[in-house]
Write a protein that holds these residues in place. Structure first.
Motif, short mmCIF file in Angstrom:
data_model
loop_
_atom_site.label_atom_id
_atom_site.label_comp_id
_atom_site.label_asym_id
_atom_site.label_seq_id
_atom_site.Cartn_x
_atom_site.Cartn_y
_atom_site.Cartn_z
N ARG A 19 0.41 -1.21 -0.06
CA ARG A 19 0.52 0.15 0.23
C ARG A 19 0.83 1.50 -0.11
O ARG A 19 0.41 1.92 -0.38
CB ARG A 19 -0.98 0.16 1.04
N THR A 20 2.05 1.12 0.67
CA THR A 20 3.12 2.64 0.49
C THR A 20 2.88 2.46 -1.30
O THR A 20 3.08 3.92 -1.00
CB THR A 20 4.21 1.70 1.53
N LEU A 21 3.99 1.65 -1.49
CA LEU A 21 3.98 1.49 -3.00
C LEU A 21 3.21 2.61 -3.29
O LEU A 21 3.21 3.65 -4.87
CB LEU A 21 4.30 -0.10 -3.27
N LEU A 22 1.86 1.63 -3.44
CA LEU A 22 0.44 2.34 -4.21
C LEU A 22 0.41 3.14 -4.21
O LEU A 22 0.18 4.58 -4.41
CB LEU A 22 -0.24 1.47 -3.51
N VAL A 23 0.44 4.09 -3.25
CA VAL A 23 0.59 5.84 -1.95
C VAL A 23 1.35 5.75 -3.73
O VAL A 23 1.24 7.42 -3.86
CB VAL A 23 0.32 5.86 -0.68
N LEU A 24 2.72 5.96 -3.39
CA LEU A 24 3.67 6.38 -4.32
C LEU A 24 3.49 6.87 -5.14
O LEU A 24 3.40 7.64 -5.71
CB LEU A 24 4.78 5.88 -3.88
N PHE A 25 3.16 5.36 -6.10
CA PHE A 25 2.79 6.12 -7.48
C PHE A 25 1.27 6.80 -7.49
O PHE A 25 1.55 7.77 -8.66
CB PHE A 25 2.35 4.16 -8.18
N LEU A 26 0.38 6.62 -7.00
CA LEU A 26 -0.87 7.62 -7.18
C LEU A 26 -0.72 9.24 -6.92
O LEU A 26 -0.99 9.85 -7.48
CB LEU A 26 -1.61 6.78 -6.67
N ALA A 27 0.50 9.20 -5.78
CA ALA A 27 0.60 10.62 -5.59
C ALA A 27 1.45 10.72 -6.52
O ALA A 27 1.77 12.06 -6.87
CB ALA A 27 1.74 10.55 -4.24
N ALA A 28 2.48 10.17 -7.42
CA ALA A 28 3.56 10.56 -8.44
C ALA A 28 1.92 11.08 -9.52
O ALA A 28 2.45 12.08 -10.53
CB ALA A 28 4.43 9.66 -8.80
N VAL A 29 1.61 10.66 -9.06
CA VAL A 29 0.94 10.95 -10.87
C VAL A 29 0.00 12.08 -10.67
O VAL A 29 -0.53 12.44 -11.51
CB VAL A 29 -0.13 9.56 -11.40
N ALA A 65 5.30 12.47 -5.45
CA ALA A 65 5.41 11.25 -4.52
C ALA A 65 5.83 11.21 -2.79
O ALA A 65 5.04 10.76 -2.16
CB ALA A 65 6.83 10.20 -4.73
N ALA A 66 6.71 12.27 -2.62
CA ALA A 66 6.85 12.22 -0.88
C ALA A 66 5.22 13.44 -0.35
O ALA A 66 5.50 12.94 0.73
CB ALA A 66 8.13 13.62 -1.02
N PHE A 67 4.78 14.04 -0.91
CA PHE A 67 4.25 15.50 -0.69
C PHE A 67 2.48 13.87 0.06
O PHE A 67 1.58 14.19 0.35
CB PHE A 67 3.85 16.04 -1.31
N GLY A 68 2.86 12.82 -0.95
CA GLY A 68 2.12 11.70 -1.00
C GLY A 68 1.79 11.00 0.46
O GLY A 68 1.22 11.32 1.58
N LEU A 69 3.01 11.24 0.68
CA LEU A 69 3.68 10.22 1.95
C LEU A 69 3.23 11.22 3.25
O LEU A 69 2.64 11.09 4.68
CB LEU A 69 4.74 9.95 2.24
N ILE A 70 3.07 12.53 2.62
CA ILE A 70 3.39 13.98 4.24
C ILE A 70 1.03 13.21 3.81
O ILE A 70 0.66 13.52 5.27
CB ILE A 70 3.40 14.99 3.72
N GLY A 71 0.86 13.96 3.30
CA GLY A 71 -1.18 13.98 3.53
C GLY A 71 -1.28 12.93 3.77
O GLY A 71 -2.36 12.77 4.21
N LEU A 72 -0.73 12.02 3.70
CA LEU A 72 -1.06 10.58 4.35
C LEU A 72 -1.40 9.96 5.71
O LEU A 72 -2.08 9.76 7.00
CB LEU A 72 -0.33 9.15 3.75
N GLY A 78 -2.75 11.63 -1.47
CA GLY A 78 -2.30 11.19 0.33
C GLY A 78 -3.03 11.12 0.33
O GLY A 78 -3.49 10.81 1.88
N TRP A 79 -3.83 12.46 1.07
CA TRP A 79 -4.39 13.10 2.07
C TRP A 79 -5.87 11.97 1.85
O TRP A 79 -6.70 11.05 2.63
CB TRP A 79 -5.61 14.17 2.56
N LEU A 80 -6.39 11.96 0.56
CA LEU A 80 -7.63 10.59 0.12
C LEU A 80 -6.78 9.44 0.37
O LEU A 80 -8.29 8.81 1.23
CB LEU A 80 -8.32 10.56 -1.17
N SER A 81 -6.06 9.01 0.41
CA SER A 81 -5.88 7.82 0.41
C SER A 81 -6.05 6.97 2.54
O SER A 81 -5.77 6.14 2.06
CB SER A 81 -4.62 7.37 -0.08
N GLY A 82 -5.50 8.43 2.70
CA GLY A 82 -5.30 8.31 4.70
C GLY A 82 -6.58 7.73 4.86
O GLY A 82 -6.81 7.74 6.44
N HIS A 83 -8.06 8.08 4.01
CA HIS A 83 -8.73 8.00 4.18
C HIS A 83 -9.33 7.43 3.91
O HIS A 83 -11.17 6.50 4.20
CB HIS A 83 -9.81 9.50 4.15
#
Length: 219
Positions: A117-127, A149-156, A209-214
């Motif tokens: 799921r971490t890899l999926l978040v990174l992929f989706l955040a990059a896209v 991708a990094a900001f995807g982790l922050i949002g998550l 990242g925020w949407l993924s976290g929810h």
């Protein structure tokens, strides 16, 4: 033989992970290898010409290509550039900033939601970062870097903190203030770099990242 208590029957706890998981080191290693090659060629160590610009031509995200104003350099670039841009950087400092976030925050998140799921978040955040840049930017220059991708982790991470506080009845102001501080930092960097900051990619990655976290990446 005496009966064991429920506490005795609990599985042993795993020792905390000492460093970032291997898949994050692989990602950072690929980005580092690319930057080393581009920097060496730019310094004239090998080859007659620098490879950096050709790498940007073929791998960076180009808004004119996204909008259709410019023809792609090769078949499939319109799709592939949504990912390839994240592996290119403008120098070792740019690479180091993104790598620190990916390794440190990625380690904590992967411990909570797992590697897949971490890899999926990174992929989706990059896209998502590339898409947001494509829709909001009108610049003709290349967009590069793993910051989306990094900001995807922050949002998550902030989404998880927000949910935890809501469920525990705690104030959510610290999370909201952290988000405002993130916005202020982007504004300051945008001004300091004279507009050379792809804030649109940061925004798109953070939203993913925020949407993924929810949703699918909830802890």
């Amino acid at each position: 033989m005496t009966a064991s208590s429920p506490r005795d029957r609990q599985p042993p706890r795993q020792a905390p992970q000492a460093g970032a998981p291997g898949f994050l080191w692989i990602l950072v290693g690929i980005m580092t290898a690319i930057e080393v090659i581009l920097s060496l060629s730019q310094s004239g160590v090998f080859g007659s010409e620098s490879l950096r610009w050709p790498a940007f031509v073929f791998g960076a995200f180009w808004q004119p290509v996204f909008s259709g104003a410019t023809s792609p350099a090769y078949p499939g670039q319109t799709v592939l550039m949504f990912i390839t841009y994240a592996f290119l950087h403008g120098g070792f400092m740019h690479l180091a900033l993104n790598s620190v976030i990916l390794l440190s925050l990625g380690k904590l998140i992967s411990m909570q939601i797992g590697a897949a799921r971490t890899l999926l978040v990174l992929f989706l955040a990059a896209v998502g970062g590339a898409a947001c840049f494509g829709f909001l930017s009108s610049g003709a220059g290349p967009m590069i870097g793993a910051s989306g991708a990094a900001f995807g982790l922050i949002g998550l991470w902030q989404a998880a903190e927000y949910r935890m506080r809501r469920q525990s009845g705690l104030a959510v102001q610290p999370v909201l203030m952290a988000i405002l501080a993130l916005v202020a930092a982007n504004v300051a960097l945008f001004a300091f770099l004279s507009g050379g900051l792809a804030w649109q990619a940061h925004l798109g990655g953070w939203i993913v990242g925020w949407l993924s976290g929810h949703s699918f990446a909830r802890r």
